[in-house]
Structures are given as C-alpha cells and as structure tokens.
Design a protein around this motif. Structure first.
Motif, PDB file in Angstrom:
ATOM      1  N   LEU A 154      23.075  12.590  61.593  1.00 19.83           N
ATOM      2  CA  LEU A 154      22.000  11.615  61.400  1.00 19.83           C
ATOM      3  C   LEU A 154      20.648  12.324  61.441  1.00 19.83           C
ATOM      4  CD1 LEU A 154      21.712   8.069  62.845  1.00 19.83           C
ATOM      5  CD2 LEU A 154      19.767   9.620  63.054  1.00 19.83           C
ATOM      6  N   LEU A 155      20.458  13.193  62.426  1.00 20.40           N
ATOM      7  CA  LEU A 155      19.201  13.928  62.524  1.00 20.40           C
ATOM      8  C   LEU A 155      19.002  14.847  61.314  1.00 20.40           C
ATOM      9  CD1 LEU A 155      19.233  14.889  66.306  1.00 20.40           C
ATOM     10  CD2 LEU A 155      17.802  13.163  65.190  1.00 20.40           C
ATOM     11  N   ALA A 156      20.090  15.470  60.847  1.00 21.79           N
ATOM     12  CA  ALA A 156      19.984  16.371  59.694  1.00 21.79           C
ATOM     13  C   ALA A 156      19.487  15.639  58.458  1.00 21.79           C
ATOM     14  CB  ALA A 156      21.342  17.023  59.411  1.00 21.79           C
ATOM     15  N   SER A 157      19.923  14.408  58.259  1.00 22.24           N
ATOM     16  CA  SER A 157      19.496  13.650  57.070  1.00 22.24           C
ATOM     17  C   SER A 157      18.098  13.066  57.230  1.00 22.24           C
ATOM     18  CB  SER A 157      20.495  12.526  56.767  1.00 22.24           C
ATOM     19  OG  SER A 157      20.557  11.603  57.830  1.00 22.24           O
ATOM     20  N   VAL A 158      17.558  13.082  58.454  1.00 25.58           N
ATOM     21  CA  VAL A 158      16.162  12.686  58.670  1.00 25.58           C
ATOM     22  C   VAL A 158      15.237  13.880  58.448  1.00 25.58           C
ATOM     23  CG1 VAL A 158      14.510  11.835  60.395  1.00 25.58           C
ATOM     24  CG2 VAL A 158      16.773  10.813  60.235  1.00 25.58           C
ATOM     25  N   VAL A 159      15.774  15.085  58.605  1.00 25.26           N
ATOM     26  CA  VAL A 159      14.981  16.296  58.389  1.00 25.26           C
ATOM     27  C   VAL A 159      14.917  16.667  56.914  1.00 25.26           C
ATOM     28  CG1 VAL A 159      14.897  18.792  58.839  1.00 25.26           C
ATOM     29  CG2 VAL A 159      15.392  17.195  60.687  1.00 25.26           C
ATOM     30  N   ARG A 160      16.063  16.622  56.232  1.00 29.96           N
ATOM     31  CA  ARG A 160      16.128  16.947  54.810  1.00 29.96           C
ATOM     32  C   ARG A 160      17.039  15.950  54.117  1.00 29.96           C
ATOM     33  NH1 ARG A 160      14.326  22.051  53.177  1.00 29.96           N
ATOM     34  NH2 ARG A 160      14.575  21.069  51.149  1.00 29.96           N
ATOM     35  N   PRO A 161      16.701  15.485  52.898  1.00 27.70           N
ATOM     36  CA  PRO A 161      17.576  14.523  52.220  1.00 27.70           C
ATOM     37  C   PRO A 161      18.976  15.063  51.969  1.00 27.70           C
ATOM     38  CG  PRO A 161      15.865  15.363  50.734  1.00 27.70           C
ATOM     39  CD  PRO A 161      15.499  15.801  52.117  1.00 27.70           C
ATOM     40  N   THR A 162      19.095  16.391  51.780  1.00 29.98           N
ATOM     41  CA  THR A 162      20.413  16.977  51.546  1.00 29.98           C
ATOM     42  C   THR A 162      21.308  16.898  52.776  1.00 29.98           C
ATOM     43  OG1 THR A 162      19.404  19.128  52.012  1.00 29.98           O
ATOM     44  CG2 THR A 162      19.697  18.532  49.696  1.00 29.98           C
ATOM     45  N   GLY A 163      20.737  16.521  53.922  1.00 27.61           N
ATOM     46  CA  GLY A 163      21.562  16.330  55.105  1.00 27.61           C
ATOM     47  C   GLY A 163      22.625  15.272  54.909  1.00 27.61           C
ATOM     48  N   GLY A 214      11.572  14.225  59.896  1.00 33.18           N
ATOM     49  CA  GLY A 214      12.228  14.766  61.080  1.00 33.18           C
ATOM     50  C   GLY A 214      11.550  15.992  61.655  1.00 33.18           C
ATOM     51  N   TYR A 215      11.129  16.907  60.789  1.00 30.52           N
ATOM     52  CA  TYR A 215      10.499  18.154  61.250  1.00 30.52           C
ATOM     53  C   TYR A 215       9.134  17.905  61.902  1.00 30.52           C
ATOM     54  CZ  TYR A 215       8.114  22.696  60.688  1.00 30.52           C
ATOM     55  OH  TYR A 215       7.379  23.839  60.882  1.00 30.52           O
ATOM     56  N   PRO A 216       8.200  17.206  61.246  1.00 34.28           N
ATOM     57  CA  PRO A 216       6.925  16.947  61.925  1.00 34.28           C
ATOM     58  C   PRO A 216       7.079  16.070  63.162  1.00 34.28           C
ATOM     59  CG  PRO A 216       6.999  15.822  59.806  1.00 34.28           C
ATOM     60  CD  PRO A 216       8.159  16.760  59.843  1.00 34.28           C
ATOM     61  N   LEU A 217       8.062  15.174  63.174  1.00 37.53           N
ATOM     62  CA  LEU A 217       8.285  14.375  64.379  1.00 37.53           C
ATOM     63  C   LEU A 217       8.723  15.255  65.548  1.00 37.53           C
ATOM     64  CD1 LEU A 217      10.067  11.152  63.061  1.00 37.53           C
ATOM     65  CD2 LEU A 217       7.839  11.283  64.197  1.00 37.53           C
ATOM     66  N   ALA A 218       9.531  16.274  65.253  1.00 36.50           N
ATOM     67  CA  ALA A 218       9.963  17.198  66.304  1.00 36.50           C
ATOM     68  C   ALA A 218       8.781  17.983  66.865  1.00 36.50           C
ATOM     69  CB  ALA A 218      11.017  18.163  65.756  1.00 36.50           C
ATOM     70  N   ALA A 219       7.780  18.239  66.010  1.00 36.24           N
ATOM     71  CA  ALA A 219       6.605  19.010  66.446  1.00 36.24           C
ATOM     72  C   ALA A 219       5.526  18.142  67.078  1.00 36.24           C
ATOM     73  CB  ALA A 219       6.017  19.758  65.251  1.00 36.24           C
ATOM     74  N   GLU A 220       5.608  16.847  66.895  1.00 31.84           N
ATOM     75  CA  GLU A 220       4.511  15.978  67.334  1.00 31.84           C
ATOM     76  C   GLU A 220       4.220  16.073  68.831  1.00 31.84           C
ATOM     77  OE1 GLU A 220       2.697  11.631  66.240  1.00 31.84           O
ATOM     78  OE2 GLU A 220       4.844  11.971  65.969  1.00 31.84           O
ATOM     79  N   PRO A 221       5.205  16.075  69.725  1.00 31.49           N
ATOM     80  CA  PRO A 221       4.868  16.192  71.154  1.00 31.49           C
ATOM     81  C   PRO A 221       4.086  17.461  71.473  1.00 31.49           C
ATOM     82  CG  PRO A 221       7.137  15.496  70.881  1.00 31.49           C
ATOM     83  CD  PRO A 221       6.655  15.896  69.527  1.00 31.49           C
ATOM     84  N   LEU A 222       4.460  18.580  70.842  1.00 30.00           N
ATOM     85  CA  LEU A 222       3.769  19.842  71.085  1.00 30.00           C
ATOM     86  C   LEU A 222       2.378  19.851  70.471  1.00 30.00           C
ATOM     87  CD1 LEU A 222       6.662  22.408  70.469  1.00 30.00           C
ATOM     88  CD2 LEU A 222       5.691  21.725  72.660  1.00 30.00           C
ATOM     89  N   SER A 223       2.161  19.066  69.408  1.00 24.28           N
ATOM     90  CA  SER A 223       0.860  19.076  68.728  1.00 24.28           C
ATOM     91  C   SER A 223      -0.260  18.567  69.624  1.00 24.28           C
ATOM     92  CB  SER A 223       0.932  18.240  67.448  1.00 24.28           C
ATOM     93  OG  SER A 223       1.068  16.860  67.746  1.00 24.28           O
TER      94      SER A 223
END
Length: 387
Positions: free
Chosen positions: A197-206, A101-110
């Motif tokens: 849903l997004l929280a559990s894609v970013v970290r498993p503890t979501g 989730g985190y790298p996907l959020a950064a991908e457009p800016l990359s």
C-alpha cells in the motif's frame, strides 16, 4: 539442479578459478562493508559530478548548466520540494503527477531541517536500507551471497543511481518494493499489505506489486486458514487501495481526480505497445535526441536482466513482477527515466547480475556502470538527458 521455485541446495560447493559466484558462509562484516561501500560510492560519484558539472560544461557547446540554486533540485527534486514548501493546496497542476508518499515521509523532518535537507535525509536513509534489502532479497531467493553482494554494488552504482542520492523518491520506492517481496516470500501477508500500500502511494508503479502477490496467493490459498486467506485478500487489495487513495486525494485537493493521468499522458505521449516504443528510438537518436540514446541502452540492459532471471532459481512471482514492470515502463511514446524504473525493480537487477559470474565481466560491469553514473549525472545537470 534447483527448479525455478525451489531454494538452492544448502552447502553447494563454491566455484573456484575466475568465477565470482559461489555460496559462501555469511560474514556480517563483509556484508555491511559492501552495503555501506555501495551506498557511499554512489554518493561520492554523484556529489562530485554535480560540483564539477559547471566547469566541465564549458567543454560541451550544447550544455546549459543548471544554476547554483538548481543543481541540488534538478528535475523531479524541484517538484518534490515545492510540494513540501508550498503545501498541498497551492501546488501547480503538473505537480500532481508526483505521488505524495515521498514528500509526506519528509514532512516531519522539514519542520526541523527545511524541505530540501529533509528530502535528502529520506533519500539517503532509504537508499541505504534499499541497497541492503536488495541484497537480502537476492540471498533469500538464490542462497548465493556472492550474487547478493554484486546486486548491492550494482544497485548503488547503477547509471540511474543519481536518484538514490539527490531528492528523488527512488530510495523509498526501492526499500518498499524489496521489503514487500521479502515479506511475500515469507507469506507474511499483513506486512505485504502494509508495505505494498505504501509503495503505491510513493510511485504509481507500486500497484504492479499486485502481480507477484496474486501468484503467491494462488499457490498458498489451498492450504490457508480463514484468517490467512483474509490476510491474503487484503494483500491483493492493498496496492490498488493505495493507488485509489492517491487519486482520491488529488480529487479533493484539485477538483480533478484524473489529473495525474492527464498530466502524465501529456508528458509520456499516451500508450504505445513496447515493440513500437523501442522501434522508434533509433529514429529519435538519428534526429539528435541524446535522451533516447540513453533510453535504448537501458532497454538493452534491462532486457538482458529480464532474461537473466531465468538463469537463477527465482520464484515465478518475482520473474513476473520484473517482466510486467519492464513492459509497463516501455508502454509509452516517451520512455524517459527507464533506468530509474529498472533500478528499483530488484528482480531485474538480480537477473542482470546473474550474467556477471566471471571476475572480468563483473569488474567491467562495475566500471562501466560507475562511468555511466558520472555521465548521467553530468548530462542531466546540463539539460541534455532526462534522468
């Protein structure tokens, strides 16, 4: 006195004397000054500590400072950058323990700024939002703006807040968790579903957000309509669907859907009940393991935070989320990174700040926390502590 699930009485008198707590009228300028101050303070401490770490390492015989290229990519940050730079089909198997989730959020800016700067941008923006939302959740639950201000400051300066400055997923996780809990308290079930849903894609503890969602569903179900009940059920399913989606993605990309569990088991040492996990720390500390010394301190701090949740008019759902998250974090042979898990679990930080209702206690806590942030940043840069 307000009950555990009740809102505090409006217009309660402000406490005077040496106490910090008290319900005050909302002052937007003061609120946002605190948000930005907590955010900027954490950045100042961490960035300065990273820059001076090579020089100070000469004073510590066991320190092995990171090279210039790795200082800004320390630990998890390097794995996230590789996920962006190499692409999803060419990363090492160990990378799959880091959720996408985190790298996907950064991908457009990359594509504009490059991988590292894109990750920094997401971390810094979401850290600012997460600190503000942690304060908003506190104010929403307790009606105490002074407590909310303390929560924001302590979140921004927490000893594990290096992860809110360097390219880690904690800023995004903090934002999504706090936003989910706020939506849950307002029974905005569609938003709860999307955010969890997004929280559990970013970290498993979501996925643990299912605990407070189920509790609030149980309370709201009898008075719900057919439409609202359908939204409630989607909110319960969403964190599980997010987690399952990550495992499905791993299965497609690597051919082994259980790879995150396998790799994590190798690093964490498998399941261990929390009592035994904590009981083994003193022996590890005597053996010279500095990381476990830090872990033991975080255990004490977060347990105090968990107990502190009962000093406030906090809903049962939020208390349950705090307790379950802490127990899960302690249920491994290796409980490194415990501070980061606790920092993004806002109910635990609210409970911790509940004890800081005296000015001297609050001032001492902020000072110790800031010094702890310096120490955590330096020792992680020297390879002595796992952040």
């Amino acid at each position: 006195m307000s009950g555990p699930d009740q809102q505090p009485t409006a217009g309660a008198p402000e406490t005077s004397g040496t106490q910090v707590s008290g319900r005050r009228a909302h002052v937007p300028g003061r609120w946002w000054l605190t948000v930005v101050g907590a955010w900027a303070g954490g950045r100042l401490i961490v960035l300065t500590s990273v820059m001076v770490s090579p020089s100070l390492a000469k004073l510590v015989p066991s320190a092995i400072p990171l090279g210039p290229d790795l200082r800004w990519r320390a630990w998890d940050a390097l794995w996230y950058e590789r996920m962006l730079t190499l692409g999803w089909g060419h990363i090492a198997p160990e990378s799959y323990r880091f959720f996408p989730g985190y790298p996907l959020a950064a991908e457009p800016l990359s594509h504009i700024f490059g991988s590292l700067l894109a990750l920094f941008a997401v971390t810094w923006l979401t850290a600012l939002a997460g600190i503000a939302l942690a304060g908003e959740l506190t104010k929403r639950v307790t009606g105490d703006e002074s407590l909310a201000l303390r929560v924001m400051i302590l979140t921004g300066l927490f000893p594990a807040a290096m992860a809110l400055v360097l390219p880690y997923s904690e800023g995004l996780a903090l934002t999504l968790v706090a936003a989910t809990l706020l939506a849950l308290l307002d029974q905005r079930w569609e938003w709860v579903a999307a955010l969890s849903l997004l929280a559990s894609v970013v970290r498993p503890t979501g996925v643990l957000l299912v605990v407070p969602v189920v509790i609030e569903l149980w309370r709201a179900w009898p008075n719900g309509t057919s439409r609202s009940r359908a939204a409630m059920l989607s909110a319960v399913a969403a964190p599980v669907v997010g987690l399952a989606g990550v495992f499905a993605w791993v299965g497609i990309a690597s051919g082994d859907w259980g790879l995150p569990l396998t790799v994590q088991r190798q690093i964490r040492g498998g399941f261990l009940d929390p009592v035994r996990a904590v009981a083994q720390l003193p022996g590890e500390i005597l053996g010279g393991n500095l990381s476990d010394g830090v872990n033991l301190l975080f255990v004490v701090v977060l347990v105090v935070g968990a107990i502190g949740m009962w000093r406030l008019p906090m809903p049962t759902s939020l208390r349950a989320f705090g307790v379950v998250t802490l127990l899960v974090a302690l249920s491994a042979n290796n409980i490194d990174s415990l501070g980061r898990y606790g920092m993004v679990t806002t109910p635990l930080i609210i409970g911790l700040c509940a004890w800081l209702d005296r000015r001297w206690a609050y001032a001492a806590a902020v000072s110790v926390s800031a010094l702890g942030l310096v120490a955590m940043t330096l020792t992680s840069q020297w390879g002595l502590v796992v952040p």
